[in-house]
Design an enzyme around this catalytic site. Structure first.
Site, PDB file in Angstrom:
ATOM      1  N   LYS A 161       0.839  -1.202   0.000  1.00 10.47           N
ATOM      2  CA  LYS A 161       0.000   0.000   0.000  1.00 10.47           C
ATOM      3  C   LYS A 161       0.874   1.251   0.000  1.00 10.47           C
ATOM      4  O   LYS A 161       1.893   1.304   0.706  1.00 10.47           O
ATOM      5  CB  LYS A 161      -0.904  -0.020   1.243  1.00 10.47           C
TER       6      LYS A 161
ATOM      7  N   SER B  33      -9.523  -0.263   7.500  1.00 10.11           N
ATOM      8  CA  SER B  33      -9.013  -0.190   6.131  1.00 10.11           C
ATOM      9  C   SER B  33      -8.329  -1.436   5.586  1.00 10.11           C
ATOM     10  O   SER B  33      -8.085  -1.509   4.390  1.00 10.11           O
ATOM     11  CB  SER B  33      -8.061   0.990   5.998  1.00 10.11           C
TER      12      SER B  33
ATOM     13  N   SER C  56      -9.608   1.876   3.145  1.00 10.52           N
ATOM     14  CA  SER C  56      -8.765   2.583   2.213  1.00 10.52           C
ATOM     15  C   SER C  56      -7.748   1.698   1.492  1.00 10.52           C
ATOM     16  O   SER C  56      -7.191   2.124   0.485  1.00 10.52           O
ATOM     17  CB  SER C  56      -8.016   3.701   2.943  1.00 10.52           C
TER      18      SER C  56
HETATM   19  N1  GLN Z   1     -12.870   4.312   6.499  1.00 11.12           N
HETATM   20  C1  GLN Z   1     -12.280   4.822   7.689  1.00 11.12           C
HETATM   21  C2  GLN Z   1     -11.907   6.274   7.494  1.00 11.12           C
HETATM   22  O1  GLN Z   1     -12.256   6.798   6.506  1.00 11.12           O
HETATM   23  C3  GLN Z   1     -11.089   4.011   8.105  1.00 11.12           C
HETATM   24  C4  GLN Z   1      -9.906   4.289   7.277  1.00 11.12           C
HETATM   25  C5  GLN Z   1      -8.714   3.506   7.711  1.00 11.12           C
HETATM   26  O2  GLN Z   1      -8.806   2.522   8.418  1.00 11.12           O
HETATM   27  N2  GLN Z   1      -7.560   3.987   7.285  1.00 11.12           N
HETATM   28  O3  GLN Z   1     -11.284   6.882   8.294  1.00 11.12           O
END
Ligand code: GLN
Length: 485
Positions: A80, A179, A155
């Protein structure tokens, strides 16, 4: 022989060890696959083909002379793009870091290198990991390999999609509020968020520092165990990394669920959850019971506060962490007449709308006069959420729950509704807030799209989680289903 890119890590390892295949051939197979499907999936921000083939040949030479360094020796993985890679652009999915080439490796990356793994490239994600669909990437959206009109989740959407599309045998993602787990569920692969402190955050570009964890995605719990074993453990460069010893995760996979007490929290079957998702998850829990686990209903009473608590604490930490992007020290700089104008233009023009929204929310929650009402309050409720888990784990060994309230939605569906996007995280946020580990395993389909079962464990007890996930995968074949693409 099967096409090599379709192998699991454990399968590839066995063939590499027996000399039936080379890492070079395996890596080439991944690049052929990438060439064939990447224009539909768009998981990669950067493909480091030359470097990967060089690493693969090196791994083959070493194996012939001195043997394999680890279970990951010669295995092609992708990373990532929030994880720093020395000499390879690390953008965080943001225009702000479009030109940023880190002079160092994240500890997790360095450990994969030391294990002899091959890096195929860097994976798309929501900008600075803020989002649940990978649509917040400044560059392009990634598509779900099961239905390219749909999102892969986020994400770490590039990570989940690259594995599901069989472009890489495994990937690293990061999980702040879900994420790794939510995209794993939406793409039908296995993903693990380790305990906070289990994996070093050094070189992981910070979003919410009290929440962020790097975690693996792959087809199976066994493969996640292999990757976790390589990246876990104390790191003097991250003061929040834990000194707990790293157990032999593979040795823990005994295929056995008998005697495990698994709690099912009634609060996780939230209003608005798609009936097909709930039914699929409940069927998976019944399968755990058939395998000898004891299922008990439990309550995690403060679950409904997890979302508001997270959306104060994470933006607050983000607003502080992202202050470093001033266009002076690194990253992109937009022109202005003086320092302040340059700063305003740099941050105004190179952060996307979701990142700007989080910075404003977080700055507000931390500002004088509001700090006590929001940030401090959220930290107090965080303690209550953590206690919920402590109390539950006095009674049960594991918790089984849904991962997300819906299957993958259509690209663009939640575009002008940030709240609908935030609701994607209701089932993953509590474990993040409590710092406990969560594993997602594919457990069926609804509307022809994959559904993931989330297993939550005691702090630093990833071994039991992986053991349960692996045992589930002995009895089911959801992790063997592959998208048609
Ligand atoms: N979807 C969540 C957010 O927008 C979690 C994102 C993540 O775990 N990086 O913050």
């Amino acid at each position: 022989m099967t096409e090599l890119h379709t192998l699991t890590i454990a399968e590839a390892r066995a063939l590499l060890d027996s000399g039936e295949i080379t890492s070079e051939a395996l890596t080439e197979s991944c690049f052929e696959r990438i060439a064939a499907v990447e224009n539909q999936v768009r998981a990669f921000l950067d493909i480091t083909e030359e470097l990967a083939l060089e690493q693969a040949r090196q791994a083959d030479l070493e194996r012939q002379s001195g043997g394999a360094r680890s279970a990951l020796h010669g295995i092609p993985l992708a990373i990532k793009d929030v994880i720093s890679t020395k000499g390879v652009t690390t953008t965080c999915g943001s225009k702000m870091l479009e030109n940023y080439v880190p002079p160092f490796d994240a500890t997790a990356m360095a450990r994969l290198n030391a294990a002899g793994a091959v890096m195929l490239g860097k994976l798309n994600c929501d900008e600075f990991a803020m989002g649940s669909s990978t649509e917040n990437s400044a560059f392009f959206a990634t598509h779900n390999p099961w239905d390219t009109a749909r999102v892969p989740g986020g994400s770490s959407g590039g990570s989940a999609a690259a594995v599901a599309a069989m472009e890489a045998l495994g990937a690293l993602g990061s999980d702040t509020g879900g994420s790794v787990r939510q995209p794993a569920a939406l793409c039908g692969v296995t993903g693990l968020k380790p305990t906070y402190g289990r994996v070093s955050r050094y070189g992981l570009v910070a979003f919410g520092s009290s929440l962020d964890q790097i975690g693996p995605l792959a087809w199976t719990a066994r493969d996640c165990a292999i990757i976790l074993g390589a990246i876990a453990g104390h790191d003097p460069l991250d003061a929040t990394s834990a000194p707990e010893p790293v157990p032999d995760y593979l040795a823990a996979l005994d295929g056995n669920l008998a005697g495990l007490r698994i709690g099912v929290p009634r609060e996780y079957f939230v209003e608005g959850m798609q009936p097909g998702v709930e039914a699929t998850v409940r069927a998976a829990i019944a399968a755990l019971k058939d395998q000898g686990a004891q299922i008990v209903e439990i309550s995690l009473p403060h679950t409904r506060y997890a979302l508001p608590v997270y959306y104060i604490i994470a933006p607050a930490e983000a607003s502080a962490n992202l202050a470093r992007f001033d266009g002076v020290r690194y990253g992109v700089q937009s022109e202005g007449d003086d320092y302040w104008q340059t700063l305003a233009n740099t941050r105004g023009q190179n952060f996307g709308p979701e990142v700007r929204r989080r910075i404003m929310l977080g700055t507000y929650a931390l500002s004088a006069g509001y700090y006590d009402a929001y940030y401090k309050r959220a930290q107090q409720v965080r303690t209550l959420i953590r206690r919920d888990f402590q109390q539950a784990f006095a009674e049960v060994d594991l918790i089984a729950a849904p991962t997300a309230p819906s299957v993958a939605f259509k690209i663009g569906e939640h575009n002008d509704d940030p709240l609908a996007m935030y609701l994607e995280d209701v089932c993953t946020l509590p474990a993040s807030i409590a710092g406990v580990p969560g594993l997602v395993v594919p457990c069926g389909f609804s509307e022809h799209m994959p559904v993931g079962l989330q297993l939550i464990g005691r702090p630093f007890d990833e071994a039991t989680l992986l053991r349960a996930g692996d045992a589930f995968q002995h009895a089911t074949d959801w992790h063997k289903r592959r998208p048609a693409l």
